[in-house]
Design an enzyme around this catalytic site. Structure first.
Site, PDB file in Angstrom:
ATOM      1  N   GLU A  21       5.594   0.329  -9.502  1.00  9.70           N
ATOM      2  CA  GLU A  21       5.232   1.567 -10.189  1.00  9.70           C
ATOM      3  C   GLU A  21       6.395   2.538 -10.368  1.00  9.70           C
ATOM      4  OE1 GLU A  21       1.739   3.217  -8.311  1.00  9.70           O
ATOM      5  OE2 GLU A  21       0.500   1.573  -9.033  1.00  9.70           O
TER       6      GLU A  21
ATOM      7  N   GLU B 254      -2.747  -4.436  -9.587  1.00  9.28           N
ATOM      8  CA  GLU B 254      -3.550  -3.527  -8.757  1.00  9.28           C
ATOM      9  C   GLU B 254      -4.716  -3.003  -9.587  1.00  9.28           C
ATOM     10  OE1 GLU B 254      -1.621  -0.211  -6.770  1.00  9.28           O
ATOM     11  OE2 GLU B 254       0.059  -1.486  -6.184  1.00  9.28           O
TER      12      GLU B 254
HETATM   13  C1  FCB Z   1      -0.925   2.890  -6.444  1.00 10.95           C
HETATM   14  C2  FCB Z   1       0.023   2.435  -5.364  1.00 10.95           C
HETATM   15  C3  FCB Z   1      -0.628   1.964  -4.106  1.00 10.95           C
HETATM   16  C4  FCB Z   1      -1.881   2.731  -3.776  1.00 10.95           C
HETATM   17  C5  FCB Z   1      -2.776   2.842  -4.975  1.00 10.95           C
HETATM   18  C6  FCB Z   1      -4.067   3.574  -4.721  1.00 10.95           C
HETATM   19  O1  FCB Z   1      -0.328   3.866  -7.211  1.00 10.95           O
HETATM   20  O2  FCB Z   1       0.834   1.392  -5.836  1.00 10.95           O
HETATM   21  O3  FCB Z   1       0.334   1.996  -3.105  1.00 10.95           O
HETATM   22  O4  FCB Z   1      -1.534   3.956  -3.253  1.00 10.95           O
HETATM   23  O5  FCB Z   1      -2.115   3.474  -6.016  1.00 10.95           O
END
Ligand code: FCB
Length: 437
Positions: free
Chosen positions: A167, A351
């Site tokens: 990210e 994610e």
């Molecule tokens: C993302 C992150 C992860 C976690 C989620 C909820 O931005 O990569 O570490 O905090 O959000």
């Protein structure tokens, strides 16, 4: 869960994701001090000034955690390797115990038939490098590449997929412009530098891994769907600027060899000299792109200097983070990334998940996962490619500046005893992924 494996193409990977600082517990094994330790120790930055020193004690409990993934029927594990655990000062001395830990962890994954997917930087910037300016200093790209080289020489033989940086928007914008993540700056010049250097670091790390013959290399970006808060042209322009800063800067840099005009309009005067010369390295070919997706934002214009926008609360149901639940955004991004990548590039959701307050019977999480996977299936039916889906997260863990109160896990963690208890979502996922359930 509303789906089974048969609803996805053969070879489609199901996995869970975690990160080092959020679960390992930094107090064991010789990890160096990182930026998050000092940020958390500064009053006002993190709820209850909590830090990652305990985490979920994954440093000791990793065999149980890998068992939980295997038993859920997952194919792959997206984990991260901590820079400050491997190189406590960021450069030079290597902490042998740190590399040994990841060595055991990888062997444990292989033994259990879990495919290892590594992230090389999920935010543990060694404090000694923060002293030198961290992501504001161009040299960080070389320091990072040196660390990646050390890691991959030792561990690369067992890593199936790797991405340098988790990210980049969070590393650069959230941490240097909004100030919500370490190092907590609010400065446009620092931001412009971090926005560029984070991608330069990505490029140098890819180069270093290619030189070692490492295969299946990608990039993981968090993408957030921006919609204008009303029908006027000003809101439309503000949403475009938000999209440029959040999404197109990183997609554009890595996949199109350019930064968007709407972002350069503000950052341009503060960019490091000669940045244009780095674009070839930044945009070197990748084998896969990873999408992290959680929510959408409604954007309105705001008075004041660039970027002159603000978020407006929307009407949709929210997660425990206060984030609106908007599954169609993931369909949008899957199609958008499909349209940008060269043919043959694999695409993953790396994610997706929600914070829910229900300790065990997390029906809201089951609904969230079901609806996002359904939206992905719709995009696939419309012709989009998707090769795998990793949910965030295996365990309840340290949610950065919100501390341990926001629970994202398929598995509940009691932070006093460290006891793990699978939630309803873990059982539902297992039933979807394993024939016998
Ligand atoms: C993302 C992150 C992860 C976690 C989620 C909820 O931005 O990569 O570490 O905090 O959000």
């Amino acid at each position: 869960m509303g789906f089974t494996r048969e609803d996805f193409p053969p070879g489609f990977l199901f996995g869970a994701a975690t990160s080092a600082y959020q679960i390992e517990g930094t107090r064991h094994g010789g990890a160096g001090i990182c930026e998050w330790d000092t940020f958390a120790a500064t009053p006002g930055n993190v709820v209850n000034a909590e830090d990652g020193s305990r985490g979920c004690d994954h440093y000791h409990r990793w065999p149980e955690d890998l068992d939980l993934m295997r038993d859920a029927g997952l194919d792959a594990y997206r984990f991260s390797i901590s820079w400050s655990r491997v190189m406590p000062e960021g450069r030079g001395r290597v902490n042998a115990a740190g590399l040994d830990f990841y060595d055991r962890l990888l062997d444990g994954m292989v033994e259990r038939g879990l495919s290892p997917w590594a992230t090389l930087y999920h935010w543990e910037l060694p404090a000694a490098l923060a002293d030198l300016g961290g992501w504001r200093n161009r040299d960080i790209a070389d320091w990072f590449a040196d660390y990646v080289d050390v890691v991959m020489r030792r561990l690369g033989d067992r890593i199936d997929g790797a991405a340098p940086i988790n990210e980049p928007w969070c590393v650069a914008w959230l941490s240097h412009f909004i100030g919500q993540h370490a190092p907590g700056l609010r400065d446009i010049r620092a931001t412009a530098r971090a926005m560029h250097h984070v991608l330069l670091g990505h490029g140098r790390a890819i180069q270093a891994m290619r030189a070692l013959g490492q295969t299946n290399l990608g990039a993981v970006m968090n993408l957030e769907f921006a919609q204008p808060a009303d029908d006027g042209p000003e809101a439309a322009a503000a949403a475009r600027t938000y999209d440029a800063i959040y999404n197109r800067w990183f997609l554009g840099g890595v996949l199109e060899r350019r930064y968007p005009e709407e972002a350069l309009a503000g950052l341009g005067p503060h960019m490091p000299k000669g940045w244009e010369q780095d674009l070839d390295l930044i945009a070197a070919p990748l084998d896969w792109i990873g999408i992290n997706y959680y929510t959408r934002k409604l954007i309105a214009p705001a008075p004041g200097p660039w970027p002159a926008l603000r978020e407006v609360p929307g009407p949709l149901p929210r997660t425990d983070m206060g984030w609106e639940i908007y599954p169609d955004g993931i369909r949008h991004f899957l199609k958008r990334v499909n349209a940008l990548v060269p043919a043959g590039t694999r695409i993953y959701v790396t994610e997706n998940g929600m914070a829910a307050s229900e300790p065990r019977e997390d029906l809201s999480r089951i609904g969230y996962l079901r609806d996002h996977l359904a939206a992905l299936r719709r995009a696939m039916a419309e012709g989009a490619r998707l090769d795998g889906y990793f949910t965030w997260s295996l365990l309840d863990n340290y949610e950065w500046s919100l501390g341990y109160g926001k629970r994202f896990g398929l598995v509940h963690v009691d932070f006093d005893t460290m006891e793990r208890t699978p939630k309803a979502s873990w059982h539902a996922l297992r039933a979807a992924l394993t024939p016998a359930g």
